[in-house]
Design a protein around this motif. Sequence first.
Motif, PDB file in Angstrom:
ATOM      1  N   THR A  19      33.555  10.614  81.661  1.00  0.00           N
ATOM      2  CA  THR A  19      34.057  12.260  81.145  1.00  0.00           C
ATOM      3  C   THR A  19      32.962  13.135  81.659  1.00  0.00           C
ATOM      4  O   THR A  19      33.318  14.383  81.393  1.00  0.00           O
ATOM      5  CB  THR A  19      33.875  12.225  79.523  1.00  0.00           C
ATOM      6  OG1 THR A  19      32.734  12.112  78.968  1.00  0.00           O
ATOM      7  CG2 THR A  19      35.129  11.260  79.044  1.00  0.00           C
ATOM      8  N   ASN A  28      42.240   8.435  84.209  1.00  0.00           N
ATOM      9  CA  ASN A  28      42.530   7.941  82.981  1.00  0.00           C
ATOM     10  C   ASN A  28      43.238   6.652  82.872  1.00  0.00           C
ATOM     11  O   ASN A  28      44.059   6.460  83.289  1.00  0.00           O
ATOM     12  CB  ASN A  28      43.118   9.021  82.072  1.00  0.00           C
ATOM     13  CG  ASN A  28      43.131   8.535  80.676  1.00  0.00           C
ATOM     14  OD1 ASN A  28      42.384   7.809  80.269  1.00  0.00           O
ATOM     15  ND2 ASN A  28      43.937   9.082  80.024  1.00  0.00           N
ATOM     16  N   ALA A  30      45.249   5.073  80.861  1.00  0.00           N
ATOM     17  CA  ALA A  30      46.330   5.538  79.816  1.00  0.00           C
ATOM     18  C   ALA A  30      47.187   4.483  79.491  1.00  0.00           C
ATOM     19  O   ALA A  30      47.263   3.194  79.866  1.00  0.00           O
ATOM     20  CB  ALA A  30      47.034   6.765  80.278  1.00  0.00           C
ATOM     21  N   VAL A  40      38.673   4.430  76.994  1.00  0.00           N
ATOM     22  CA  VAL A  40      38.267   5.793  78.017  1.00  0.00           C
ATOM     23  C   VAL A  40      39.362   6.626  77.803  1.00  0.00           C
ATOM     24  O   VAL A  40      39.105   7.842  77.987  1.00  0.00           O
ATOM     25  CB  VAL A  40      38.328   5.192  79.474  1.00  0.00           C
ATOM     26  CG1 VAL A  40      39.466   4.834  80.135  1.00  0.00           C
ATOM     27  CG2 VAL A  40      37.665   6.050  80.388  1.00  0.00           C
ATOM     28  N   ASP A  41      40.482   6.336  77.352  1.00  0.00           N
ATOM     29  CA  ASP A  41      41.474   7.380  77.172  1.00  0.00           C
ATOM     30  C   ASP A  41      41.181   8.397  76.087  1.00  0.00           C
ATOM     31  O   ASP A  41      41.353   9.672  75.969  1.00  0.00           O
ATOM     32  CB  ASP A  41      42.817   6.573  76.904  1.00  0.00           C
ATOM     33  CG  ASP A  41      44.058   7.350  76.707  1.00  0.00           C
ATOM     34  OD1 ASP A  41      44.017   8.578  77.031  1.00  0.00           O
ATOM     35  OD2 ASP A  41      45.129   6.602  76.571  1.00  0.00           O
ATOM     36  N   ILE A  44      38.352  10.387  77.014  1.00  0.00           N
ATOM     37  CA  ILE A  44      38.649  11.756  77.840  1.00  0.00           C
ATOM     38  C   ILE A  44      39.290  12.958  77.183  1.00  0.00           C
ATOM     39  O   ILE A  44      38.945  14.089  77.273  1.00  0.00           O
ATOM     40  CB  ILE A  44      39.541  11.305  79.027  1.00  0.00           C
ATOM     41  CG1 ILE A  44      38.883  10.294  79.886  1.00  0.00           C
ATOM     42  CG2 ILE A  44      40.232  12.337  79.498  1.00  0.00           C
ATOM     43  CD1 ILE A  44      39.535   9.615  81.231  1.00  0.00           C
ATOM     44  N   HIS A  45      40.220  12.467  75.940  1.00  0.00           N
ATOM     45  CA  HIS A  45      40.887  13.437  75.568  1.00  0.00           C
ATOM     46  C   HIS A  45      39.999  14.158  74.629  1.00  0.00           C
ATOM     47  O   HIS A  45      39.928  15.357  74.124  1.00  0.00           O
ATOM     48  CB  HIS A  45      42.245  12.730  74.556  1.00  0.00           C
ATOM     49  CG  HIS A  45      43.328  12.531  75.385  1.00  0.00           C
ATOM     50  ND1 HIS A  45      44.270  13.607  75.697  1.00  0.00           N
ATOM     51  CD2 HIS A  45      43.658  11.474  75.931  1.00  0.00           C
ATOM     52  CE1 HIS A  45      45.163  13.031  76.500  1.00  0.00           C
ATOM     53  NE2 HIS A  45      45.039  11.866  76.750  1.00  0.00           N
ATOM     54  N   CYS A  56      50.162  16.318  78.572  1.00  0.00           N
ATOM     55  CA  CYS A  56      50.739  15.126  78.579  1.00  0.00           C
ATOM     56  C   CYS A  56      52.301  15.073  78.019  1.00  0.00           C
ATOM     57  O   CYS A  56      52.785  14.313  78.514  1.00  0.00           O
ATOM     58  CB  CYS A  56      49.635  14.073  77.878  1.00  0.00           C
ATOM     59  SG  CYS A  56      48.513  13.737  78.996  1.00  0.00           S
ATOM     60  N   VAL A  80      42.687  15.466  85.563  1.00  0.00           N
ATOM     61  CA  VAL A  80      42.681  14.253  85.016  1.00  0.00           C
ATOM     62  C   VAL A  80      44.018  13.516  85.654  1.00  0.00           C
ATOM     63  O   VAL A  80      45.156  14.247  85.453  1.00  0.00           O
ATOM     64  CB  VAL A  80      42.762  14.129  83.657  1.00  0.00           C
ATOM     65  CG1 VAL A  80      42.853  12.806  83.166  1.00  0.00           C
ATOM     66  CG2 VAL A  80      41.613  14.916  82.977  1.00  0.00           C
ATOM     67  N   HIS A  82      46.542  10.711  85.184  1.00  0.00           N
ATOM     68  CA  HIS A  82      46.576   9.535  84.111  1.00  0.00           C
ATOM     69  C   HIS A  82      47.496   8.474  84.875  1.00  0.00           C
ATOM     70  O   HIS A  82      48.532   8.697  85.124  1.00  0.00           O
ATOM     71  CB  HIS A  82      47.507  10.147  83.004  1.00  0.00           C
ATOM     72  CG  HIS A  82      46.792  11.267  82.319  1.00  0.00           C
ATOM     73  ND1 HIS A  82      45.956  11.283  81.176  1.00  0.00           N
ATOM     74  CD2 HIS A  82      46.801  12.695  82.799  1.00  0.00           C
ATOM     75  CE1 HIS A  82      45.556  12.486  80.920  1.00  0.00           C
ATOM     76  NE2 HIS A  82      46.002  13.329  81.694  1.00  0.00           N
ATOM     77  N   SER A 106      47.346   6.743  92.132  1.00  0.00           N
ATOM     78  CA  SER A 106      46.162   7.990  91.647  1.00  0.00           C
ATOM     79  C   SER A 106      45.566   8.837  92.931  1.00  0.00           C
ATOM     80  O   SER A 106      45.494   9.983  92.936  1.00  0.00           O
ATOM     81  CB  SER A 106      45.018   7.133  91.063  1.00  0.00           C
ATOM     82  OG  SER A 106      45.655   6.474  89.693  1.00  0.00           O
TER      83      SER A 106
END
Length: 185
Positions: A19, A28, A30, A40-41, A44-45, A56, A80, A82, A106
């Motif tokens: 982050t 991310n 996700a 980690v999701d 990050i949020h 999202c 980001v 996802h 990604s």
Amino acid sequence: MSALVVGGAMIEAVRGDITREPVDAIVNAANSTLLGGGGVDGAIHRAGGPGILSECRALGGCEAGEAKATSGGELRARFVIHTVGPIYRDGRQGEAALLAGCHKRSLEVALELGARSVAFPAISCGVYGYPVHEAAPIAVRAVAEFLRAHSGIELVRFVLYSPEVYREFEHALEMLRPSPGRERS
Ligand code: AR6
């Protein structure tokens, strides 16, 4: 820090908190709802603020192996990306192809966004249960393959939270390094 040059780009493995990364895009790990979670999701949020979740909601979820982008909200990263990793069962349910696909998709999304530096966490290596000694070489190879085939991305940094996970990625990078007597797979 461990690093390797592939196709004119740099692949690095570092320990840290993704982050805080000052790259163009962070990836991310996700779930298919894209509506947040733990690991980690969640981090990050929390760090990026509620704007990321609002974006999202408009994306309509994401399948395993796919990737979709939002802005970076309040993060240092502009975007980001996802992605949804595979849930590990026994390694014979197509997990490796999905994990490689997450990395490839990604990076394709990163290129579309014009991102030149991208940070990845250890996708699927937490709640989704992928053994990290299997996941690390798949992740690193998928990125190397992409960088050999495409230009535009200058840096891919794996940002690993724990020392054990870092060591596996460091080892996987080391195995990619061309050396006399070692066949490149
Ligand atoms: N920076 C870098 N890596 C981190 C951070 C961080 N701030 N926080 C955790 N990790 P996980 P998954 C590492 O479980 O296995 C979520 O609930 C962590 O130590 O976050 O793909 C989603 O919503 C581990 O090595 O992702 C999904 O439901 C790695 O990130 C599900 O978890 C990935 O662990 C996805 O599971």
